[in-house]
Write a protein that holds these residues in place. Sequence first.
Motif, short mmCIF file in Angstrom:
data_model
loop_
_atom_site.label_atom_id
_atom_site.label_comp_id
_atom_site.label_asym_id
_atom_site.label_seq_id
_atom_site.Cartn_x
_atom_site.Cartn_y
_atom_site.Cartn_z
N MET A 46 0.83 -1.19 0.00
CA MET A 46 0.00 0.00 0.00
C MET A 46 0.87 1.26 0.00
SD MET A 46 -2.51 1.27 3.05
CE MET A 46 -1.26 1.07 4.28
N LEU A 47 1.95 1.28 0.80
CA LEU A 47 2.78 2.47 0.90
C LEU A 47 3.56 2.77 -0.37
CD1 LEU A 47 4.26 2.30 4.52
CD2 LEU A 47 2.30 3.59 3.71
N LYS A 48 3.70 1.78 -1.26
CA LYS A 48 4.50 2.02 -2.46
C LYS A 48 3.87 3.07 -3.37
CE LYS A 48 2.95 -1.64 -5.56
NZ LYS A 48 3.40 -2.77 -6.37
N PHE A 49 2.58 3.35 -3.20
CA PHE A 49 1.91 4.35 -4.01
C PHE A 49 1.90 5.72 -3.34
CE2 PHE A 49 -0.45 0.32 -4.87
CZ PHE A 49 0.10 0.09 -6.10
N LEU A 50 2.41 5.80 -2.10
CA LEU A 50 2.30 7.02 -1.31
C LEU A 50 3.66 7.63 -1.03
CD1 LEU A 50 -0.29 5.74 1.33
CD2 LEU A 50 -0.76 6.98 -0.78
N SER A 51 3.69 8.96 -0.94
CA SER A 51 4.92 9.64 -0.54
C SER A 51 4.81 10.13 0.90
CB SER A 51 5.21 10.82 -1.47
OG SER A 51 4.16 11.76 -1.43
N ARG A 52 3.56 10.31 1.39
CA ARG A 52 3.39 10.78 2.76
C ARG A 52 2.05 10.33 3.32
NH1 ARG A 52 2.67 16.85 4.99
NH2 ARG A 52 0.66 16.45 4.08
N VAL A 53 2.05 9.99 4.61
CA VAL A 53 0.82 9.65 5.33
C VAL A 53 0.81 10.49 6.60
CG1 VAL A 53 -0.43 7.83 6.56
CG2 VAL A 53 0.82 7.28 4.48
N ARG A 54 -0.30 11.17 6.84
CA ARG A 54 -0.43 11.98 8.06
C ARG A 54 -1.70 11.53 8.77
NH1 ARG A 54 1.33 17.18 9.94
NH2 ARG A 54 -0.26 18.17 11.23
N ILE A 55 -1.53 11.07 9.99
CA ILE A 55 -2.65 10.57 10.79
C ILE A 55 -2.84 11.50 11.98
CG2 ILE A 55 -3.54 8.61 12.10
CD1 ILE A 55 -1.67 6.83 10.37
N GLU A 56 -4.06 12.05 12.11
CA GLU A 56 -4.36 12.97 13.20
C GLU A 56 -5.50 12.41 14.04
OE1 GLU A 56 -5.15 16.97 12.00
OE2 GLU A 56 -3.61 16.95 10.45
N PHE A 57 -5.29 12.42 15.36
CA PHE A 57 -6.35 11.94 16.26
C PHE A 57 -6.08 12.40 17.68
CE2 PHE A 57 -3.04 8.77 16.18
CZ PHE A 57 -2.90 8.40 17.52
N ASN A 58 -7.11 12.39 18.49
CA ASN A 58 -7.01 12.64 19.92
C ASN A 58 -7.02 11.27 20.60
OD1 ASN A 58 -7.52 13.11 22.66
ND2 ASN A 58 -8.79 14.91 22.24
N ALA A 59 -6.01 10.98 21.37
CA ALA A 59 -5.89 9.66 21.99
C ALA A 59 -7.06 9.33 22.92
CB ALA A 59 -4.58 9.56 22.75
N LEU A 60 -7.71 10.34 23.45
CA LEU A 60 -8.83 10.10 24.36
C LEU A 60 -10.17 9.97 23.64
CD1 LEU A 60 -7.80 12.64 27.14
CD2 LEU A 60 -7.38 10.18 27.06
N ASP A 61 -10.16 10.20 22.33
CA ASP A 61 -11.38 10.13 21.53
C ASP A 61 -11.71 8.66 21.24
OD1 ASP A 61 -13.38 10.32 19.56
OD2 ASP A 61 -12.46 12.11 18.67
N PRO A 62 -12.94 8.23 21.51
CA PRO A 62 -13.29 6.82 21.24
C PRO A 62 -13.40 6.48 19.75
CG PRO A 62 -15.21 8.03 22.04
CD PRO A 62 -14.04 8.96 22.13
N ARG A 63 -13.33 7.47 18.88
CA ARG A 63 -13.48 7.23 17.43
C ARG A 63 -12.16 6.99 16.72
NH1 ARG A 63 -16.25 12.83 16.14
NH2 ARG A 63 -14.45 13.44 17.39
N THR A 64 -11.10 6.68 17.46
CA THR A 64 -9.77 6.58 16.85
C THR A 64 -9.41 5.18 16.35
OG1 THR A 64 -8.72 6.12 18.97
CG2 THR A 64 -8.86 8.43 18.30
N ALA A 65 -10.32 4.24 16.42
CA ALA A 65 -10.01 2.86 16.05
C ALA A 65 -9.46 2.75 14.63
CB ALA A 65 -11.25 1.98 16.21
N SER A 66 -10.06 3.44 13.70
CA SER A 66 -9.63 3.37 12.31
C SER A 66 -8.20 3.93 12.16
CB SER A 66 -10.60 4.14 11.42
OG SER A 66 -10.27 3.99 10.07
N CYS A 67 -7.91 5.02 12.86
CA CYS A 67 -6.57 5.62 12.80
C CYS A 67 -5.53 4.66 13.35
CB CYS A 67 -6.53 6.92 13.60
SG CYS A 67 -7.26 8.33 12.77
N MET A 68 -5.84 4.04 14.46
CA MET A 68 -4.89 3.11 15.10
C MET A 68 -4.63 1.90 14.20
SD MET A 68 -3.91 4.47 17.77
CE MET A 68 -4.23 5.36 19.24
N GLU A 69 -5.69 1.37 13.61
CA GLU A 69 -5.53 0.21 12.74
C GLU A 69 -4.72 0.58 11.49
OE1 GLU A 69 -8.18 -2.91 10.09
OE2 GLU A 69 -9.17 -1.79 11.69
N PHE A 70 -5.01 1.75 10.92
CA PHE A 70 -4.29 2.19 9.72
C PHE A 70 -2.82 2.45 10.05
CE2 PHE A 70 -3.03 5.08 6.31
CZ PHE A 70 -3.50 4.38 5.22
#
Length: 128
Positions: A1-25
Motif C-alpha cells: 500500500m505504501l508504495k503508491f504514497l509519498s506521505r501519510v499523516r494521521i491525526e487523532f485525539n488519543a482520548l477520543d473513542p473514534r480513533t479505532a480506524s486511525c490506530m488500525e491504519f
Amino acid sequence: MLKFLSRVRIEFNALDPRTASCMEFLAQCNARKAKESNPNCQIQVKRRTDDHPPQIQVTFVNGVEEVFDATSTPAQTIRSMILEKGQMLETEQMFREAGEKWPVIIPQEELLQPAPGIKPRKAEDKKQ
C-alpha cells in the motif's frame, strides 16, 4: 500500500473513542512489509488535544492529496481505496512509458461489439 504514497499523516485525539480506524491504519503503515515496499514514505502522527475528528491524509507519489474521515471510514476501506488508486497510477504510467495517450478512449462502436469468447460446451458433449 505504501508504495503508491509519498506521505501519510494521521491525526487523532488519543482520548477520543473514534480513533479505532486511525490506530488500525497506523499499525498497517508500521508493518515491516509495508515499510519495505516504500522506505521513503513519510509517516507522520499528530496527536491532537481538541475535539477535531480523527482523519487520515495521504499524498500519492504523483502529488495528489486525499483526506479520509477516520470516524466513518474503516481502515480496510481506506487501504482498498489507496490500492485501487495506486493500480490506476501504475496503469497510467505503463501507458505513458509505451508512448500511448492517457486516458485511453475506446470508441463507442468498439464498446458495442460482442467480445470474442469460447462457446461453452454442454454437459452432454463433454461425456462423449
